[in-house]
Design a protein around this motif. Sequence first.
Motif, PDB file in Angstrom:
ATOM      1  N   VAL A  99       0.903  -1.209   0.084  1.00  0.00           N
ATOM      2  CA  VAL A  99       0.090  -0.016   0.089  1.00  0.00           C
ATOM      3  C   VAL A  99       0.953   1.302  -0.097  1.00  0.00           C
ATOM      4  CG1 VAL A  99      -1.872   1.319   1.146  1.00  0.00           C
ATOM      5  CG2 VAL A  99      -1.776  -1.258   1.209  1.00  0.00           C
ATOM      6  N   VAL A 100       0.940   1.971  -1.062  1.00  0.00           N
ATOM      7  CA  VAL A 100       1.966   3.147  -1.277  1.00  0.00           C
ATOM      8  C   VAL A 100       1.446   4.429  -0.692  1.00  0.00           C
ATOM      9  CG1 VAL A 100       3.082   4.558  -3.029  1.00  0.00           C
ATOM     10  CG2 VAL A 100       2.228   1.903  -3.479  1.00  0.00           C
ATOM     11  N   LEU A 101       2.258   5.085  -0.020  1.00  0.00           N
ATOM     12  CA  LEU A 101       1.931   6.205   0.690  1.00  0.00           C
ATOM     13  C   LEU A 101       2.988   7.471  -0.055  1.00  0.00           C
ATOM     14  CD1 LEU A 101       2.304   5.386   4.517  1.00  0.00           C
ATOM     15  CD2 LEU A 101       0.178   5.241   3.015  1.00  0.00           C
ATOM     16  N   PHE A 102       2.523   8.640  -0.160  1.00  0.00           N
ATOM     17  CA  PHE A 102       3.264   9.647  -0.614  1.00  0.00           C
ATOM     18  C   PHE A 102       2.783  10.826  -0.042  1.00  0.00           C
ATOM     19  CE2 PHE A 102      -0.486   8.926  -3.359  1.00  0.00           C
ATOM     20  CZ  PHE A 102      -1.157  10.066  -3.156  1.00  0.00           C
ATOM     21  N   ASP A 103       3.541  12.005   0.147  1.00  0.00           N
ATOM     22  CA  ASP A 103       3.161  13.157   0.820  1.00  0.00           C
ATOM     23  C   ASP A 103       1.949  13.770   0.402  1.00  0.00           C
ATOM     24  OD1 ASP A 103       5.854  12.919   1.988  1.00  0.00           O
ATOM     25  OD2 ASP A 103       6.699  14.790   1.107  1.00  0.00           O
ATOM     26  N   GLY A 104       1.006  13.766   1.084  1.00  0.00           N
ATOM     27  CA  GLY A 104      -0.519  14.668   0.953  1.00  0.00           C
ATOM     28  C   GLY A 104      -1.291  13.300   0.541  1.00  0.00           C
ATOM     29  N   PHE A 105      -1.237  11.965   0.811  1.00  0.00           N
ATOM     30  CA  PHE A 105      -1.939  10.958   0.537  1.00  0.00           C
ATOM     31  C   PHE A 105      -3.264  11.083   1.570  1.00  0.00           C
ATOM     32  CE2 PHE A 105       0.297   9.345   4.214  1.00  0.00           C
ATOM     33  CZ  PHE A 105      -0.933   8.690   4.991  1.00  0.00           C
ATOM     34  N   ASP A 106      -4.338  10.527   1.108  1.00  0.00           N
ATOM     35  CA  ASP A 106      -5.619  10.419   1.657  1.00  0.00           C
ATOM     36  C   ASP A 106      -5.345   9.320   2.787  1.00  0.00           C
ATOM     37  OD1 ASP A 106      -8.386   9.380   2.626  1.00  0.00           O
ATOM     38  OD2 ASP A 106      -8.677  11.617   1.846  1.00  0.00           O
ATOM     39  N   SER A 140       2.934  14.227  -6.826  1.00  0.00           N
ATOM     40  CA  SER A 140       3.548  12.763  -6.648  1.00  0.00           C
ATOM     41  C   SER A 140       4.156  12.326  -8.040  1.00  0.00           C
ATOM     42  CB  SER A 140       2.326  11.889  -6.384  1.00  0.00           C
ATOM     43  OG  SER A 140       1.537  11.802  -7.522  1.00  0.00           O
ATOM     44  N   LEU A 141       3.940  13.020  -9.087  1.00  0.00           N
ATOM     45  CA  LEU A 141       4.506  12.813 -10.327  1.00  0.00           C
ATOM     46  C   LEU A 141       5.950  13.032 -10.381  1.00  0.00           C
ATOM     47  CD1 LEU A 141       1.611  13.822 -12.779  1.00  0.00           C
ATOM     48  CD2 LEU A 141       2.164  11.515 -11.919  1.00  0.00           C
ATOM     49  N   GLU A 142       6.430  13.819  -9.267  1.00  0.00           N
ATOM     50  CA  GLU A 142       7.728  14.381  -9.337  1.00  0.00           C
ATOM     51  C   GLU A 142       8.783  13.525  -8.410  1.00  0.00           C
ATOM     52  OE1 GLU A 142       7.583  17.938  -7.822  1.00  0.00           O
ATOM     53  OE2 GLU A 142       6.404  18.962  -9.576  1.00  0.00           O
ATOM     54  N   PRO A 152       5.714   7.112 -10.292  1.00  0.00           N
ATOM     55  CA  PRO A 152       5.311   6.930 -11.559  1.00  0.00           C
ATOM     56  C   PRO A 152       6.251   5.481 -12.352  1.00  0.00           C
ATOM     57  CG  PRO A 152       5.176   9.043 -11.369  1.00  0.00           C
ATOM     58  CD  PRO A 152       6.074   8.730  -9.868  1.00  0.00           C
ATOM     59  N   ALA A 153       7.404   5.630 -12.164  1.00  0.00           N
ATOM     60  CA  ALA A 153       8.274   4.839 -12.881  1.00  0.00           C
ATOM     61  C   ALA A 153       8.068   3.193 -12.272  1.00  0.00           C
ATOM     62  CB  ALA A 153       9.815   5.130 -12.667  1.00  0.00           C
ATOM     63  N   ILE A 162      -3.262   9.487 -10.689  1.00  0.00           N
ATOM     64  CA  ILE A 162      -1.953   9.573 -10.686  1.00  0.00           C
ATOM     65  C   ILE A 162      -1.408   8.745 -11.791  1.00  0.00           C
ATOM     66  CG2 ILE A 162       0.340   8.792  -9.557  1.00  0.00           C
ATOM     67  CD1 ILE A 162      -1.143   9.571  -7.038  1.00  0.00           C
ATOM     68  N   LEU A 163      -1.758   7.665 -12.103  1.00  0.00           N
ATOM     69  CA  LEU A 163      -1.387   6.661 -13.160  1.00  0.00           C
ATOM     70  C   LEU A 163      -1.747   7.350 -14.602  1.00  0.00           C
ATOM     71  CD1 LEU A 163      -2.643   2.988 -11.918  1.00  0.00           C
ATOM     72  CD2 LEU A 163      -0.213   4.287 -11.599  1.00  0.00           C
ATOM     73  N   ALA A 164      -3.074   7.850 -14.660  1.00  0.00           N
ATOM     74  CA  ALA A 164      -3.556   8.589 -15.847  1.00  0.00           C
ATOM     75  C   ALA A 164      -2.724   9.558 -16.283  1.00  0.00           C
ATOM     76  CB  ALA A 164      -4.977   9.198 -15.607  1.00  0.00           C
ATOM     77  N   MET A 165      -2.270  10.608 -15.277  1.00  0.00           N
ATOM     78  CA  MET A 165      -1.446  11.881 -15.528  1.00  0.00           C
ATOM     79  C   MET A 165      -0.103  11.379 -15.848  1.00  0.00           C
ATOM     80  SD  MET A 165      -2.842  14.857 -12.668  1.00  0.00           S
ATOM     81  CE  MET A 165      -2.179  13.729 -11.332  1.00  0.00           C
ATOM     82  N   ALA A 166       0.305  10.234 -15.535  1.00  0.00           N
ATOM     83  CA  ALA A 166       1.858   9.768 -15.742  1.00  0.00           C
ATOM     84  C   ALA A 166       1.768   9.128 -17.157  1.00  0.00           C
ATOM     85  CB  ALA A 166       2.181   8.751 -14.762  1.00  0.00           C
ATOM     86  N   GLY A 167       0.585   9.048 -17.917  1.00  0.00           N
ATOM     87  CA  GLY A 167       0.356   8.163 -19.212  1.00  0.00           C
ATOM     88  C   GLY A 167       0.399   6.854 -19.184  1.00  0.00           C
ATOM     89  N   LEU A 168       0.001   6.237 -17.830  1.00  0.00           N
ATOM     90  CA  LEU A 168       0.233   4.754 -17.904  1.00  0.00           C
ATOM     91  C   LEU A 168      -1.130   3.965 -18.009  1.00  0.00           C
ATOM     92  CD1 LEU A 168       2.297   4.655 -14.546  1.00  0.00           C
ATOM     93  CD2 LEU A 168       2.982   4.640 -16.754  1.00  0.00           C
TER      94      LEU A 168
END
Length: 213
Positions: free
Chosen positions: A5-12, A93-95, A99-100, A122-128
């Motif tokens: 379960v992935v966390l990133f700064d600002g996750f809900d 989160s894309l920075e 995404p990779a 997030i996946l969509a904005m990364a073009g995935l």
Amino acid sequence: MHVHVVLFDGFDPLDALGPYEVLQAAALAGGDVTAELVTAEGPREVPSGIPRLTLRATGTLDPAVADVVIIPGGAGALSGDGEHTVQAVLARSLETGLPALAKLALEREGTLVATVCGGSLILAMAGLISGRHATTNHQGLDALAATGARPVRARLVDDGDLVTAAGITSGVDLGLYLVERETGPQIAHAVETLFAHERRGTAWSPTGPTAAW
């Protein structure tokens, strides 16, 4: 089934903890399930988008280890410079390395990627996920379509190795659905009973005949 379960700064927080707690309960019920909180950077304290609420990630996102990767959305209340909207949190989160690593997970045979709420964005904005069926919070469906994804107004969308959930509370439904899909209905039913929660709606899938309306 090992789940990251992935966390990133600002996750809900509820996006992440809803499915996480379901998975932990499934393990207690006898299911072959393990889950851990991870980040793209490794173990660290991760500030959520809810003021003064932080969770500790104990591991590093590794698509070669995880059978399932769950990506939550953002809550949009980070302190500091810049905008604090959900869109800004998701964009930040894309920075990161997320995404990779998500791309590797989607490309890896046998790995399932799941999202809650804005996680699919997030996946969509990364073009995935261009051309893939997905859902998100109802307020983000147009944004999802703008990336080339194929939005579906449903609580859960199962597109094979990509399973997406809609609004915040749908994370609990996602967890139950994954437990049922990957470990069987009896464990899922036991957790559903324990939580006094029944999944809502049909998990939409691009299979079977098309409806007439």
